[in-house]
Write a protein that holds these residues in place. Structure first.
Motif, short mmCIF file in Angstrom:
data_model
loop_
_atom_site.label_atom_id
_atom_site.label_comp_id
_atom_site.label_asym_id
_atom_site.label_seq_id
_atom_site.Cartn_x
_atom_site.Cartn_y
_atom_site.Cartn_z
N THR A 170 108.45 48.16 43.04
CA THR A 170 108.71 46.81 43.56
C THR A 170 107.42 46.11 43.93
O THR A 170 106.40 46.75 44.19
CB THR A 170 109.58 46.86 44.84
N THR A 247 106.91 50.48 31.88
CA THR A 247 108.28 50.29 32.38
C THR A 247 108.84 51.57 32.95
O THR A 247 108.32 52.66 32.68
CB THR A 247 109.22 49.84 31.23
N ASP A 250 115.33 52.40 36.25
CA ASP A 250 115.71 52.46 37.68
C ASP A 250 116.94 53.34 37.87
O ASP A 250 117.50 53.87 36.90
CB ASP A 250 115.86 51.05 38.27
N GLN A 254 118.68 50.84 34.39
CA GLN A 254 118.07 49.65 33.80
C GLN A 254 116.57 49.84 33.62
O GLN A 254 115.91 50.41 34.47
CB GLN A 254 118.27 48.44 34.74
N GLN A 256 112.92 48.49 33.79
CA GLN A 256 112.22 47.46 34.56
C GLN A 256 110.72 47.55 34.33
O GLN A 256 110.21 48.64 34.09
CB GLN A 256 112.45 47.70 36.08
#
Lengths: 474, 474
Positions: A170, A247, A250, A254, A256
């Motif tokens: 994040t 990448t 998650d 997905q 991310q």
């Protein structure tokens, strides 16, 4: 016992600070120019300082959870082209290998100006799942940036540094980690080891690292009132993650893009140490980074003097003090004292017959030149705490100078004038990007933006409330 | 508690040793190939090994009185041409920078294949009087030699190493110092830290370093019976001193040429560590170089198991053991055990409910696979000495293999045959330069010449009395 004279070998700081710096490099045997323009030779005394710096920074990096790796010196030219701003930032500085192994290469390779792009490539491979995050890596290496106006330690074609590279799930995690490195590694090291107070803040858009969304910096004031950037930490947002396809999957399955960071400090800090603490007699090395914290000088070559000096060194070593003897009694005392002064060894402990008759030695502090007798029996108990207070005193003195040579300004003209002798604090809203360009035309730059209380700004801080620190710089 | 299975992820050593080596590099996450041919990426686990090796070698170099410096990566092409044999030795391997800073350079610069010539140039400047001698310098750096047949750690286009360079007043002093470095730094480190027994000796004329008058080597036997050169130390005579004009004024005021030496060890030792100690289950890291000496595995995630494991790690750390916990109870125990086995951690301490009921833990030695219960209260007192005896056992086992796989030969044919499976000892007078050439045609080389009792030959030893050690090699 003669009082050491100020060595005439150095220019005075006031008369010619750049010349003084060159003189110290040469006379204290710190560094030479290399044969290829802009390169440097780091001699044993300065390399010893760098080794201690490295060990202290490395320990803090490891405490922050990052692990060391080593990536290749050579990077395919194509790698640098993947992140648009990055290639633009570095192109003019690249050294390119076109021939190797006796042949012309089909694809020329670049000598790394930073390993940013290689870390990008590798992290794309190493990061798969959210369980791999955060990935916290660091590298100690040499890098090359072709310099048009080189200056030993400060701006060299090749330099030594560490570059940390991390990937996070994040933005918040990336921001927090960058700040942690910036404060707990860099600021802590600079203030608590090098005794150099630093201003922490964010770079303006104009001064940011190529490809970063936010660059944090530690800015220090040198003896001539100019600024030196001692370390920087970058939030790269998702720019590099997108360019290199870093990448992760998650917990919901997905894919991310990661949020990445990078942060570095270099042999430039050796230059900063010289210019922040040095005086007209030479270097002043803060005790925690000194390879020799106390030199015990045998003034005469009689047996009592020599054996007392040797015993003192042994007892000091046993008490954890990095002490060594100077028993070169065939050379004059004054000349030796001047030499240690030039090299900036924190304490001189002078052992001579007259003092010994009185049951004492003479202790001379390099930072204040204070000279005082100390009963022989108290040396070992006194020196360790004396070294500790010297660190505090050097840091406090440097803070005082920073305060004394910083003025408040409210206009661009005031800022320009103030920057001729030191640092200037000016509200960013009184400056703005137009004012910043005006400063730049006079070789004055915004070193960083801070909150009014001197903190690194966060996303919640409005630019209108920030203070710009303005100065000339190295 | 399941018994860990041999991981099927590795080729067996017997079936395909080179493939096994590649598999270990990948599966134990030691290293990757870099994007430019022949370069390598050293990952955290292997870099941690290198950091400990570096610290141990560096401490020994400092104890031998040498100081560290840093010299530039780039060398003017002309420097390499000053010593005739030297340029011939390195020309085919050079990487050349022809463009930098956006322009073609007027004189191309070479990326250092060694800093030999730069040290020559600088020592000529730094050495003036006999009082400056001996000058004892060392450098930790990356070097580049374009490799046609690269292999990670063993032969890479770029590698990390230390190179020592010294200047002496007399040949005897140079010889003695070279031998001191060779035995007290290299052999001591290899045997007493890496637990790898080495044969010390002199290289034949054919195998000598370009420009040296004598090259000493440490040769180790790998798991497949091949030799690996772990470190070399060169007496350069006055060759470099004459080529670079390294002179000193002696006490009688006469100008004399110095006698110089150089000596090096590199990341190749990481490859040696893997191949000397590894087995079909993976790496076996000797305890003194292991970043993690004991891993405490919590078998189940109940509170008693976890808190006992945590307490053990804390007590072991306090007792000076580098221990860490593996509390990844969400993963199967067998899988975790196999992973630590692959990474070669010397001791596994398994903490599980059944053992705890009996007041004990299970200790598994990586070197022998020996598995034994140990009362909980005895762990902290037992582990440090167990690690020490593991070092001795690993060194003894490697010595035994070296003895078992070394044969005596009296003819070139016998030597050729013996070299297919291990080392061969053959009198140099039964071999000679002609025999050496015959061996070379079959990719077999003379690794070194020793005195009959296994010492490095001195000038007083006649070649006719020396024993040649013959083997295939990496």
């Amino acid at each position: 016992m003669t009082t050491p004279k100020r060595p005439s070998v150095l220019a005075t700081q006031e008369a010619d600070f750049p010349r003084w710096y060159q003189d110290v490099l040469e006379k204290a045997e710190l560094a030479d120019n290399g044969p290829v323009r802009g390169t440097m030779v780091i001699r044993p005394y300065a390399y010893g300082l760098w080794e201690r710096m490295q060990a202290e920074v490395d320990a803090r990096i490891k405490a922050a959870g990052a692990e060391n790796v080593y990536l290749p010196l050579f990077i395919p030219q194509s790698y640098l082209q993947r992140e648009a701003e990055h290639v633009e930032g570095f192109s003019p500085e690249l050294a390119v290998v076109t021939h190797a192994g006796g042949k012309e290469l089909t694809e020329p390779v670049v000598v790394r100006p930073t390993s940013e792009t290689l870390f990008g490539e590798l992290m794309a491979k190493w990061v798969q799942s959210h369980r791999d995050l955060p990935m916290l890596l660091n590298q100690w290496a040499n890098v090359v940036r072709w310099e048009m106006r080189p200056r030993v330690f400060l701006r060299t074609t090749e330099f030594l540094w560490q570059e940390g590279h991390t990937a996070h799930a994040t933005r918040q995690d990336a921001t927090e980690y960058t700040l942690r490195i910036h404060l707990d590694v860099y600021r802590d090291f600079l203030e608590n080891v090098l005794a150099i107070p630093v201003l922490v803040g964010a770079k303006t858009k104009r001064e940011r690292f190529a490809g970063a969304i936010n660059t944090m910096t530690c800015e220090a004031m040198m003896g001539d009132g100019k600024a030196l950037q001692m370390a920087t930490s970058h939030e790269l947002g998702q720019n590099f993650a997108k360019a290199f396809n870093i990448t992760y999957t998650d917990s919901a399955g997905q894919v991310q893009h990661c949020w990445t960071t990078s942060w570095g400090s270099s042999t430039r800090m050796v230059g900063g140490l010289i210019m922040a603490h040095g005086d007209d007699a030479g270097l002043r090395v803060p005790p925690r980074v000194a390879a020799v914290q106390a030199v015990v000088i045998a003034v005469k070559d009689d047996e009592r003097t020599l054996s007392t000096a040797r015993d003192l060194v042994a007892s000091l070593n046993a008490a954890g003090v990095r002490a060594r003897i100077d028993a070169r009694t065939e050379q004059g005392f004054g000349r030796r004292a001047t030499e240690w002064e030039l090299k900036g060894v924190p304490l001189r402990i002078e052992v001579g017959p007259r003092d010994l008759d009185a049951g004492q030695v003479t202790v001379v502090r390099r930072d204040t030149s204070e000279k005082s007798p100390l009963p022989l029996g108290e040396v070992v108990a006194t020196i360790p705490s004396l070294l500790e207070s010297m660190h505090e005193d050097m840091l406090a003195a440097a803070r005082q100078r920073l305060a004394d040579r910083t003025i408040e300004a409210t206009s661009v003209d005031e800022a320009l004038e103030g920057a001729m002798t030191g640092f200037v604090r000016i509200p960013w809203k009184a400056l703005g990007e137009g004012g910043e360009r005006t400063l730049n035309e006079q070789a004055v730059t915004v070193r960083c933006l801070q909150t009014p209380s001197g903190q690194v700004p966060g996303v919640e801080d409005s630019a209108d409330d920030l203070i710009a620190i303005v100065a000339r710089s190295y």
